[in-house]
Design a protein around this motif. Structure first.
Motif, PDB file in Angstrom:
ATOM      1  N   ALA A 136      -2.389  -1.511   5.932  1.00  0.00           N
ATOM      2  CA  ALA A 136      -2.580  -2.863   5.407  1.00  0.00           C
ATOM      3  C   ALA A 136      -3.609  -3.632   6.244  1.00  0.00           C
ATOM      4  N   PHE A 137      -3.596  -3.437   7.550  1.00  0.00           N
ATOM      5  CA  PHE A 137      -4.561  -4.097   8.426  1.00  0.00           C
ATOM      6  C   PHE A 137      -5.987  -3.622   8.115  1.00  0.00           C
ATOM      7  N   MET A 138      -6.144  -2.316   7.920  1.00  0.00           N
ATOM      8  CA  MET A 138      -7.478  -1.790   7.576  1.00  0.00           C
ATOM      9  C   MET A 138      -7.927  -2.309   6.212  1.00  0.00           C
ATOM     10  N   PHE A 139      -6.990  -2.416   5.265  1.00  0.00           N
ATOM     11  CA  PHE A 139      -7.308  -2.965   3.944  1.00  0.00           C
ATOM     12  C   PHE A 139      -7.792  -4.407   4.091  1.00  0.00           C
ATOM     13  N   ARG A 140      -7.128  -5.179   4.964  1.00  0.00           N
ATOM     14  CA  ARG A 140      -7.529  -6.569   5.206  1.00  0.00           C
ATOM     15  C   ARG A 140      -8.954  -6.627   5.762  1.00  0.00           C
ATOM     16  N   ILE A 141      -9.263  -5.747   6.688  1.00  0.00           N
ATOM     17  CA  ILE A 141     -10.601  -5.736   7.290  1.00  0.00           C
ATOM     18  C   ILE A 141     -11.662  -5.399   6.240  1.00  0.00           C
ATOM     19  N   LEU A 142     -11.376  -4.432   5.383  1.00  0.00           N
ATOM     20  CA  LEU A 142     -12.352  -4.000   4.382  1.00  0.00           C
ATOM     21  C   LEU A 142     -12.527  -5.000   3.245  1.00  0.00           C
ATOM     22  N   TYR A 143     -11.425  -5.572   2.751  1.00  0.00           N
ATOM     23  CA  TYR A 143     -11.486  -6.394   1.548  1.00  0.00           C
ATOM     24  C   TYR A 143     -11.274  -7.883   1.777  1.00  0.00           C
ATOM     25  N   GLY A 144     -10.754  -8.282   2.918  1.00  0.00           N
ATOM     26  CA  GLY A 144     -10.556  -9.692   3.197  1.00  0.00           C
ATOM     27  C   GLY A 144      -9.146 -10.176   2.879  1.00  0.00           C
ATOM     28  N   GLU A 145      -8.862 -11.356   3.379  1.00  0.00           N
ATOM     29  CA  GLU A 145      -7.538 -11.967   3.273  1.00  0.00           C
ATOM     30  C   GLU A 145      -7.104 -12.197   1.827  1.00  0.00           C
ATOM     31  N   ARG A 146      -8.012 -12.733   1.009  1.00  0.00           N
ATOM     32  CA  ARG A 146      -7.638 -13.061  -0.377  1.00  0.00           C
ATOM     33  C   ARG A 146      -7.262 -11.816  -1.177  1.00  0.00           C
ATOM     34  N   MET A 147      -8.069 -10.772  -1.060  1.00  0.00           N
ATOM     35  CA  MET A 147      -7.774  -9.555  -1.814  1.00  0.00           C
ATOM     36  C   MET A 147      -6.486  -8.908  -1.316  1.00  0.00           C
ATOM     37  N   LEU A 148      -6.246  -8.965  -0.016  1.00  0.00           N
ATOM     38  CA  LEU A 148      -5.006  -8.417   0.538  1.00  0.00           C
ATOM     39  C   LEU A 148      -3.804  -9.131  -0.064  1.00  0.00           C
ATOM     40  N   GLU A 149      -3.830 -10.455  -0.060  1.00  0.00           N
ATOM     41  CA  GLU A 149      -2.704 -11.226  -0.583  1.00  0.00           C
ATOM     42  C   GLU A 149      -2.506 -10.977  -2.076  1.00  0.00           C
ATOM     43  N   LYS A 150      -3.600 -10.899  -2.831  1.00  0.00           N
ATOM     44  CA  LYS A 150      -3.491 -10.628  -4.267  1.00  0.00           C
ATOM     45  C   LYS A 150      -2.912  -9.239  -4.510  1.00  0.00           C
ATOM     46  N   SER A 151      -3.362  -8.268  -3.759  1.00  0.00           N
ATOM     47  CA  SER A 151      -2.881  -6.894  -3.934  1.00  0.00           C
ATOM     48  C   SER A 151      -1.413  -6.768  -3.522  1.00  0.00           C
ATOM     49  N   LEU A 152      -1.028  -7.430  -2.430  1.00  0.00           N
ATOM     50  CA  LEU A 152       0.376  -7.421  -2.015  1.00  0.00           C
ATOM     51  C   LEU A 152       1.266  -8.070  -3.074  1.00  0.00           C
ATOM     52  N   SER A 153       0.745  -9.097  -3.759  1.00  0.00           N
ATOM     53  CA  SER A 153       1.552  -9.757  -4.782  1.00  0.00           C
ATOM     54  C   SER A 153       1.861  -8.814  -5.942  1.00  0.00           C
ATOM     55  N   ILE A 154       1.000  -7.824  -6.159  1.00  0.00           N
ATOM     56  CA  ILE A 154       1.262  -6.834  -7.210  1.00  0.00           C
ATOM     57  C   ILE A 154       2.198  -5.744  -6.701  1.00  0.00           C
ATOM     58  N   THR A 155       1.872  -5.142  -5.574  1.00  0.00           N
ATOM     59  CA  THR A 155       2.647  -3.994  -5.102  1.00  0.00           C
ATOM     60  C   THR A 155       4.025  -4.386  -4.577  1.00  0.00           C
ATOM     61  N   ASN A 156       4.167  -5.578  -4.052  1.00  0.00           N
ATOM     62  CA  ASN A 156       5.428  -5.984  -3.444  1.00  0.00           C
ATOM     63  C   ASN A 156       6.126  -7.085  -4.249  1.00  0.00           C
ATOM     64  N   SER A 157       5.848  -7.158  -5.541  1.00  0.00           N
ATOM     65  CA  SER A 157       6.417  -8.177  -6.409  1.00  0.00           C
ATOM     66  C   SER A 157       7.941  -8.089  -6.407  1.00  0.00           C
ATOM     67  N   LEU A 158       8.591  -9.230  -6.178  1.00  0.00           N
ATOM     68  CA  LEU A 158      10.056  -9.252  -6.172  1.00  0.00           C
ATOM     69  C   LEU A 158      10.624  -8.974  -7.555  1.00  0.00           C
ATOM     70  N   GLN A 159       9.901  -9.335  -8.615  1.00  0.00           N
ATOM     71  CA  GLN A 159      10.385  -9.033  -9.962  1.00  0.00           C
ATOM     72  C   GLN A 159      10.484  -7.525 -10.154  1.00  0.00           C
ATOM     73  N   GLU A 160       9.490  -6.792  -9.658  1.00  0.00           N
ATOM     74  CA  GLU A 160       9.493  -5.341  -9.779  1.00  0.00           C
ATOM     75  C   GLU A 160      10.486  -4.705  -8.817  1.00  0.00           C
ATOM     76  N   ARG A 161      10.775  -5.382  -7.714  1.00  0.00           N
ATOM     77  CA  ARG A 161      11.615  -4.819  -6.662  1.00  0.00           C
ATOM     78  C   ARG A 161      13.011  -5.410  -6.628  1.00  0.00           C
ATOM     79  N   SER A 162      13.452  -6.053  -7.687  1.00  0.00           N
ATOM     80  CA  SER A 162      14.756  -6.740  -7.657  1.00  0.00           C
ATOM     81  C   SER A 162      15.895  -5.774  -7.373  1.00  0.00           C
ATOM     82  N   ILE A 163      15.863  -4.569  -7.911  1.00  0.00           N
ATOM     83  CA  ILE A 163      16.924  -3.594  -7.646  1.00  0.00           C
ATOM     84  C   ILE A 163      16.929  -3.206  -6.169  1.00  0.00           C
ATOM     85  N   PHE A 164      15.745  -3.002  -5.587  1.00  0.00           N
ATOM     86  CA  PHE A 164      15.630  -2.672  -4.169  1.00  0.00           C
ATOM     87  C   PHE A 164      16.213  -3.793  -3.313  1.00  0.00           C
TER      88      PHE A 164
END
Length: 178
Positions: A136-164
């Motif tokens: 995740a740190f390397m992703f932040r360096i390559l793509y920047g803070e905004r893209m990291l946060e947007k991508s995390l909002s998709i992969t770590n979405s609480l709606q998708e992870r409610s069972i977890f």
């Protein structure tokens, strides 16, 4: 912990605050034909791979030798693919690269490959979550803070992870079973 000979080191403090990208649930459930696989399920986080080694097993009569892949208990940090616009003479981008403007929708992190094999930055990380933080740190360096946060909002979405989340809370008695 990072292995360095017989010594173990912690990751830098800056990296320790990163949130790893959760792997989609579909990728975590092995196909029924692989249930008894010796390599285990994929890592829980995108950009992390289980390190395996080949072991030679001989039967008791020493007449047959079988090679089996087994996990070592270590994790590898995959190198995130970096997508850029190289451009060409006619003004368009090349086929293998696309420019990602900051306002564009987020991307699901992918790992760089060479010849179909993932490129590893390290292959000696002792904890899966730590390897995910480094990715995740390397992703932040390559793509920047905004893209990291947007991508995390998709992969770590609480709606998708409610069972977890429910399973985790139930296991620590934070939520009663229905």
């Amino acid at each position: 912990l990072l292995s360095h000979g017989n010594k173990c080191r912690k990751i830098p403090q800056l990296v320790s605050f990163e949130t790893p990208f959760l792997r989609p649930r579909e990728e975590l459930v092995p196909p029924s034909s692989n249930i008894h696989s010796t390599t285990g399920p994929p890592a829980r986080f995108l950009g992390v791979t289980r390190i395996t080694e080949e072991r030679h097993i001989t039967n008791t009569n020493y007449d047959k030798c079988q090679t089996v892949k087994c996990t070592t208990g270590k994790f590898g940090v995959e190198f995130p693919i970096f997508i850029v616009d190289r451009g060409n003479e006619d003004g368009g981008g090349s086929e293998d690269a696309v420019k990602i403007p900051e306002h564009q929708s987020p991307i699901i992190p992918k790992s760089a490959t060479v010849g179909g094999k993932k490129v590893l930055l390290r292959a000696d990380i002792e904890r899966e979550d730590m390897a995910g933080q480094i990715f995740a740190f390397m992703f932040r360096i390559l793509y920047g803070e905004r893209m990291l946060e947007k991508s995390l909002s998709i992969t770590n979405s609480l709606q998708e992870r409610s069972i977890f989340v429910q399973d985790t809370l139930q296991s620590f008695a934070g939520l009663k079973k229905e």
